[in-house]
Design a protein around this motif. Sequence first.
Motif, PDB file in Angstrom:
ATOM      1  N   ASP A  86     -17.305 -16.726   5.560  1.00  0.00           N
ATOM      2  CA  ASP A  86     -18.649 -15.670   5.748  1.00  0.00           C
ATOM      3  C   ASP A  86     -19.050 -15.510   4.418  1.00  0.00           C
ATOM      4  OD1 ASP A  86     -19.244 -16.303   8.334  1.00  0.00           O
ATOM      5  OD2 ASP A  86     -18.456 -14.148   8.862  1.00  0.00           O
ATOM      6  N   VAL A  87     -17.761 -14.801   3.480  1.00  0.00           N
ATOM      7  CA  VAL A  87     -17.994 -14.322   2.182  1.00  0.00           C
ATOM      8  C   VAL A  87     -18.319 -15.471   1.199  1.00  0.00           C
ATOM      9  CG1 VAL A  87     -16.862 -13.282   0.274  1.00  0.00           C
ATOM     10  CG2 VAL A  87     -16.812 -12.485   2.682  1.00  0.00           C
ATOM     11  N   GLN A  88     -17.610 -16.478   1.249  1.00  0.00           N
ATOM     12  CA  GLN A  88     -18.089 -17.771   0.286  1.00  0.00           C
ATOM     13  C   GLN A  88     -19.374 -18.059   0.625  1.00  0.00           C
ATOM     14  OE1 GLN A  88     -14.646 -20.060   1.442  1.00  0.00           O
ATOM     15  NE2 GLN A  88     -13.491 -19.154  -0.012  1.00  0.00           N
ATOM     16  N   THR A  89     -19.908 -18.064   1.829  1.00  0.00           N
ATOM     17  CA  THR A  89     -21.288 -18.543   2.005  1.00  0.00           C
ATOM     18  C   THR A  89     -22.290 -17.401   1.446  1.00  0.00           C
ATOM     19  OG1 THR A  89     -20.606 -19.356   4.323  1.00  0.00           O
ATOM     20  CG2 THR A  89     -22.948 -19.022   4.061  1.00  0.00           C
ATOM     21  N   MET A  90     -21.863 -16.315   1.392  1.00  0.00           N
ATOM     22  CA  MET A  90     -22.775 -15.409   0.608  1.00  0.00           C
ATOM     23  C   MET A  90     -22.912 -15.357  -0.928  1.00  0.00           C
ATOM     24  SD  MET A  90     -21.428 -12.121   3.096  1.00  0.00           S
ATOM     25  CE  MET A  90     -22.430 -10.860   2.274  1.00  0.00           C
ATOM     26  N   GLY A  91     -21.859 -16.360  -1.301  1.00  0.00           N
ATOM     27  CA  GLY A  91     -21.670 -16.581  -2.735  1.00  0.00           C
ATOM     28  C   GLY A  91     -20.829 -15.372  -3.583  1.00  0.00           C
ATOM     29  N   LEU A  92     -20.252 -14.717  -3.062  1.00  0.00           N
ATOM     30  CA  LEU A  92     -19.415 -13.638  -3.617  1.00  0.00           C
ATOM     31  C   LEU A  92     -17.935 -13.884  -3.767  1.00  0.00           C
ATOM     32  CD1 LEU A  92     -20.846 -10.757  -1.346  1.00  0.00           C
ATOM     33  CD2 LEU A  92     -21.671 -11.234  -3.752  1.00  0.00           C
ATOM     34  N   ALA A  93     -17.503 -13.307  -4.964  1.00  0.00           N
ATOM     35  CA  ALA A  93     -16.299 -13.578  -5.318  1.00  0.00           C
ATOM     36  C   ALA A  93     -15.512 -12.768  -4.344  1.00  0.00           C
ATOM     37  CB  ALA A  93     -15.885 -13.076  -7.004  1.00  0.00           C
ATOM     38  N   LEU A  94     -13.941 -13.132  -3.940  1.00  0.00           N
ATOM     39  CA  LEU A  94     -13.291 -12.425  -3.140  1.00  0.00           C
ATOM     40  C   LEU A  94     -11.541 -12.921  -3.632  1.00  0.00           C
ATOM     41  CD1 LEU A  94     -11.572 -14.594  -0.878  1.00  0.00           C
ATOM     42  CD2 LEU A  94     -13.837 -14.859  -0.259  1.00  0.00           C
ATOM     43  N   LEU A  95     -10.865 -11.731  -3.406  1.00  0.00           N
ATOM     44  CA  LEU A  95      -9.503 -12.067  -3.861  1.00  0.00           C
ATOM     45  C   LEU A  95      -8.496 -11.588  -2.512  1.00  0.00           C
ATOM     46  CD1 LEU A  95      -9.074 -10.275  -7.508  1.00  0.00           C
ATOM     47  CD2 LEU A  95      -8.775 -12.704  -6.796  1.00  0.00           C
ATOM     48  N   PRO A  96      -7.589 -12.085  -2.282  1.00  0.00           N
ATOM     49  CA  PRO A  96      -6.662 -11.464  -1.159  1.00  0.00           C
ATOM     50  C   PRO A  96      -6.032 -10.290  -1.407  1.00  0.00           C
ATOM     51  CG  PRO A  96      -5.449 -13.247  -2.586  1.00  0.00           C
ATOM     52  CD  PRO A  96      -7.000 -13.066  -3.236  1.00  0.00           C
ATOM     53  N   GLY A  97      -5.922  -9.933  -0.201  1.00  0.00           N
ATOM     54  CA  GLY A  97      -5.301  -8.408  -0.097  1.00  0.00           C
ATOM     55  C   GLY A  97      -4.413  -8.093   1.119  1.00  0.00           C
ATOM     56  N   VAL A  98      -3.948  -6.871   1.181  1.00  0.00           N
ATOM     57  CA  VAL A  98      -3.274  -6.702   2.411  1.00  0.00           C
ATOM     58  C   VAL A  98      -3.405  -5.066   2.504  1.00  0.00           C
ATOM     59  CG1 VAL A  98      -1.020  -6.249   3.539  1.00  0.00           C
ATOM     60  CG2 VAL A  98      -1.390  -8.346   2.245  1.00  0.00           C
ATOM     61  N   GLY A  99      -3.829  -4.689   3.663  1.00  0.00           N
ATOM     62  CA  GLY A  99      -3.999  -3.023   4.153  1.00  0.00           C
ATOM     63  C   GLY A  99      -2.456  -2.602   4.749  1.00  0.00           C
ATOM     64  N   ARG A 100      -1.806  -1.833   4.032  1.00  0.00           N
ATOM     65  CA  ARG A 100      -0.266  -1.296   4.460  1.00  0.00           C
ATOM     66  C   ARG A 100      -0.543   0.131   4.940  1.00  0.00           C
ATOM     67  NH1 ARG A 100       2.270  -5.626   2.658  1.00  0.00           N
ATOM     68  NH2 ARG A 100       1.801  -6.484   0.589  1.00  0.00           N
ATOM     69  N   ASP A 101       0.129   0.256   5.899  1.00  0.00           N
ATOM     70  CA  ASP A 101       0.318   1.553   6.464  1.00  0.00           C
ATOM     71  C   ASP A 101       0.763   2.621   5.364  1.00  0.00           C
ATOM     72  OD1 ASP A 101       0.995   4.004   7.752  1.00  0.00           O
ATOM     73  OD2 ASP A 101       1.716   2.633   9.593  1.00  0.00           O
ATOM     74  N   GLY A 102       0.284   3.953   4.955  1.00  0.00           N
ATOM     75  CA  GLY A 102       0.683   4.605   4.017  1.00  0.00           C
ATOM     76  C   GLY A 102       1.824   5.405   4.475  1.00  0.00           C
ATOM     77  N   ASP A 103       2.395   5.324   5.929  1.00  0.00           N
ATOM     78  CA  ASP A 103       3.442   5.977   6.117  1.00  0.00           C
ATOM     79  C   ASP A 103       4.592   4.831   6.645  1.00  0.00           C
ATOM     80  OD1 ASP A 103       5.528   7.103   7.636  1.00  0.00           O
ATOM     81  OD2 ASP A 103       4.431   7.856   9.431  1.00  0.00           O
ATOM     82  N   PRO A 104       5.708   4.760   5.713  1.00  0.00           N
ATOM     83  CA  PRO A 104       6.572   3.781   6.076  1.00  0.00           C
ATOM     84  C   PRO A 104       7.197   3.728   7.350  1.00  0.00           C
ATOM     85  CG  PRO A 104       7.199   5.521   4.370  1.00  0.00           C
ATOM     86  CD  PRO A 104       6.021   5.746   4.688  1.00  0.00           C
ATOM     87  N   PHE A 105       7.151   4.913   8.369  1.00  0.00           N
ATOM     88  CA  PHE A 105       7.902   4.877   9.529  1.00  0.00           C
ATOM     89  C   PHE A 105       6.538   4.752  10.366  1.00  0.00           C
ATOM     90  CE2 PHE A 105      10.373   7.361   6.635  1.00  0.00           C
ATOM     91  CZ  PHE A 105      11.538   6.565   6.589  1.00  0.00           C
ATOM     92  N   GLY A 106       5.441   4.316   9.904  1.00  0.00           N
ATOM     93  CA  GLY A 106       4.330   4.274  10.859  1.00  0.00           C
ATOM     94  C   GLY A 106       4.363   3.141  11.802  1.00  0.00           C
ATOM     95  N   GLY A 107       5.012   2.145  11.221  1.00  0.00           N
ATOM     96  CA  GLY A 107       4.833   1.003  12.152  1.00  0.00           C
ATOM     97  C   GLY A 107       3.751  -0.033  12.424  1.00  0.00           C
ATOM     98  N   TRP A 108       2.726   0.351  11.862  1.00  0.00           N
ATOM     99  CA  TRP A 108       1.398  -0.681  11.919  1.00  0.00           C
ATOM    100  C   TRP A 108       1.867  -1.718  10.999  1.00  0.00           C
ATOM    101  CZ3 TRP A 108      -1.873  -0.815  15.485  1.00  0.00           C
ATOM    102  CH2 TRP A 108      -3.201  -1.548  15.083  1.00  0.00           C
TER     103      TRP A 108
END
Length: 151
Positions: A86-108
């Motif tokens: 979808d983003v490539q179809t929009m003609g926009l640049a993208l980079l990979p990422g990861v959303g990480r739990d801010g609580d190291p014991f959070g378990g998400w």
Amino acid sequence: MSLLSVSHANPGVEAAMASYRAAHYCIEPAVASIVVLHIGERSAGLASLYNQLNVSSCGFITACNPLGVVLRNADNVVATTALCVDVQTMGLALLPGVGRDGDPFGGWPGEESIAVFGISRDAACELGQRYQQHAIVWADSEAVPELVFLR
């Protein structure tokens, strides 16, 4: 009803909002250092990426675990691939990422995400809603990430 409007009536929603705010939103360029975004804090690394890509905004979006329901890895990969298309179809640049739990014991689990450069806030919100996310992260030309609740 939005997540914000029910937060006072439901302490679980308030806790979820705090988790989103505390998370680490990591942009992982292949040839440069990881840029970690923190809600409300200016990111020099993000500003540098803006300069390199000649843009003035960024959306950090995932397609993983829609509506907070943990899916199988294979299902998340399919959803992330669709988001990238979808983003490539929009003609926009993208980079990979990861959303990480801010609580190291959070378990998400960390969620595969993408940083979309040059995207408007409205378009970023539309993508987040399309992929049934509770929130996205968006930053304007000041490179200060903000959490935008969608539900």
